[in-house]
Design a protein around this motif. Structure first.
Motif, PDB file in Angstrom:
ATOM      1  N   LEU A  38      41.856  24.922  34.477  1.00 58.13           N
ATOM      2  CA  LEU A  38      42.085  26.251  33.894  1.00 58.13           C
ATOM      3  C   LEU A  38      40.780  27.035  33.771  1.00 58.13           C
ATOM      4  O   LEU A  38      40.727  28.226  34.101  1.00 58.13           O
ATOM      5  CB  LEU A  38      42.762  26.130  32.530  1.00 58.13           C
ATOM      6  CG  LEU A  38      44.215  25.677  32.532  1.00 58.13           C
ATOM      7  CD1 LEU A  38      44.679  25.401  31.105  1.00 58.13           C
ATOM      8  CD2 LEU A  38      45.108  26.695  33.201  1.00 58.13           C
ATOM      9  N   ALA A  39      39.731  26.374  33.293  1.00 58.41           N
ATOM     10  CA  ALA A  39      38.439  27.049  33.145  1.00 58.41           C
ATOM     11  C   ALA A  39      37.886  27.468  34.512  1.00 58.41           C
ATOM     12  O   ALA A  39      37.415  28.604  34.679  1.00 58.41           O
ATOM     13  CB  ALA A  39      37.457  26.140  32.414  1.00 58.41           C
ATOM     14  N   ALA A  40      37.970  26.572  35.486  1.00 58.04           N
ATOM     15  CA  ALA A  40      37.484  26.893  36.832  1.00 58.04           C
ATOM     16  C   ALA A  40      38.309  28.020  37.455  1.00 58.04           C
ATOM     17  O   ALA A  40      37.757  28.929  38.092  1.00 58.04           O
ATOM     18  CB  ALA A  40      37.521  25.645  37.712  1.00 58.04           C
ATOM     19  N   GLY A  41      39.612  27.972  37.260  1.00 58.34           N
ATOM     20  CA  GLY A  41      40.479  29.029  37.792  1.00 58.34           C
ATOM     21  C   GLY A  41      40.198  30.375  37.161  1.00 58.34           C
ATOM     22  O   GLY A  41      40.210  31.412  37.835  1.00 58.34           O
ATOM     23  N   GLY A  42      39.941  30.385  35.866  1.00 58.90           N
ATOM     24  CA  GLY A  42      39.602  31.630  35.190  1.00 58.90           C
ATOM     25  C   GLY A  42      38.300  32.217  35.707  1.00 58.90           C
ATOM     26  O   GLY A  42      38.181  33.421  35.935  1.00 58.90           O
ATOM     27  N   ALA A  43      37.304  31.345  35.919  1.00 59.52           N
ATOM     28  CA  ALA A  43      36.017  31.799  36.459  1.00 59.52           C
ATOM     29  C   ALA A  43      36.187  32.322  37.883  1.00 59.52           C
ATOM     30  O   ALA A  43      35.608  33.346  38.252  1.00 59.52           O
ATOM     31  CB  ALA A  43      35.002  30.657  36.422  1.00 59.52           C
ATOM     32  N   GLY A  58      37.281  40.290  39.570  1.00 54.38           N
ATOM     33  CA  GLY A  58      36.719  40.954  38.397  1.00 54.38           C
ATOM     34  C   GLY A  58      37.663  40.956  37.211  1.00 54.38           C
ATOM     35  O   GLY A  58      37.562  41.814  36.334  1.00 54.38           O
ATOM     36  N   SER A  59      38.575  39.981  37.163  1.00 58.20           N
ATOM     37  CA  SER A  59      39.583  39.936  36.112  1.00 58.20           C
ATOM     38  C   SER A  59      39.036  39.295  34.842  1.00 58.20           C
ATOM     39  O   SER A  59      38.879  38.072  34.759  1.00 58.20           O
ATOM     40  CB  SER A  59      40.814  39.158  36.603  1.00 58.20           C
ATOM     41  OG  SER A  59      41.710  38.932  35.542  1.00 58.20           O
ATOM     42  N   MET A  60      38.764  40.142  33.854  1.00 58.78           N
ATOM     43  CA  MET A  60      38.278  39.626  32.565  1.00 58.78           C
ATOM     44  C   MET A  60      39.382  38.825  31.868  1.00 58.78           C
ATOM     45  O   MET A  60      39.099  37.850  31.187  1.00 58.78           O
ATOM     46  CB  MET A  60      37.818  40.785  31.682  1.00 58.78           C
ATOM     47  CG  MET A  60      37.158  40.352  30.400  1.00 58.78           C
ATOM     48  SD  MET A  60      35.718  39.283  30.618  1.00 58.78           S
ATOM     49  CE  MET A  60      34.494  40.467  31.122  1.00 58.78           C
ATOM     50  N   ALA A  61      40.655  39.222  32.063  1.00 55.09           N
ATOM     51  CA  ALA A  61      41.773  38.480  31.469  1.00 55.09           C
ATOM     52  C   ALA A  61      41.811  37.051  32.006  1.00 55.09           C
ATOM     53  O   ALA A  61      42.055  36.102  31.252  1.00 55.09           O
ATOM     54  CB  ALA A  61      43.090  39.185  31.744  1.00 55.09           C
ATOM     55  N   SER A  62      41.550  36.881  33.298  1.00 56.28           N
ATOM     56  CA  SER A  62      41.519  35.533  33.879  1.00 56.28           C
ATOM     57  C   SER A  62      40.389  34.717  33.284  1.00 56.28           C
ATOM     58  O   SER A  62      40.568  33.537  32.949  1.00 56.28           O
ATOM     59  CB  SER A  62      41.330  35.599  35.397  1.00 56.28           C
ATOM     60  OG  SER A  62      42.458  36.149  36.015  1.00 56.28           O
ATOM     61  N   LEU A  63      39.241  35.334  33.141  1.00 52.98           N
ATOM     62  CA  LEU A  63      38.088  34.623  32.601  1.00 52.98           C
ATOM     63  C   LEU A  63      38.332  34.196  31.155  1.00 52.98           C
ATOM     64  O   LEU A  63      38.147  33.031  30.803  1.00 52.98           O
ATOM     65  CB  LEU A  63      36.834  35.499  32.685  1.00 52.98           C
ATOM     66  CG  LEU A  63      35.545  34.877  32.149  1.00 52.98           C
ATOM     67  CD1 LEU A  63      35.182  33.630  32.953  1.00 52.98           C
ATOM     68  CD2 LEU A  63      34.416  35.888  32.188  1.00 52.98           C
TER      69      LEU A  63
END
Length: 134
Positions: free
Chosen positions: A30-35, A42-47
């Motif tokens: 999840l953390a890697a996918g968000g990064a 440029g998705s801050m929501a994903s991060l």
């Protein structure tokens, strides 16, 4: 939650070796996918979502060794919240990546943590549970 009574004897409560691996793996993914979502689009929501849910899942995995009940409870709550957020998104836009993959990870973690929590459930040992007088 550090001891259980087994045949009238207090024994240390420990999850079996490897019981935390799923939570640690899901948290890392999840953390890697968000990064990756932030880097690619440029998705801050994903991060924020990936890092937040990933950190909670990793934290739950680390808790499992010392307090299995609290660790699996945190994993169940986190993966349930992840499902509550992502399933409606998958229904609106059925895409395998990334939404379908996140739903799959959340469902696997929720099922596993729920099953493990049912084995360790002793609410009277939780710090926020009301204490009954004997």
């Amino acid at each position: 939650s550090s001891q259980r009574i087994l045949d009238g004897v207090a024994v240390a409560a420990m999850a079996p070796p490897g019981a935390a691996h799923l939570n640690l793996t899901v948290g890392g993914l999840l953390a890697a996918g968000g990064a990756y979502g932030y880097w690619k689009a440029g998705s801050m929501a994903s991060l924020v979502g990936g890092a937040g849910c990933g950190a909670l899942m990793i934290g739950s995995g680390l808790m499992v060794e010392r307090d299995p009940q609290a660790g699996f409870l945190l994993g169940s709550i986190t993966s349930g919240a992840l499902l509550a957020a992502m399933v409606p998104r998958l229904v609106r836009k059925p895409k395998v990546m990334p939404t379908g993959a996140i739903v799959f990870l959340g469902a696997a973690a929720c099922a596993y943590d729920g099953m493990q929590l049912s084995r360790w459930w002793a609410p009277e040992e939780l710090p926020f549970w009301p204490k009954t007088k004997s």
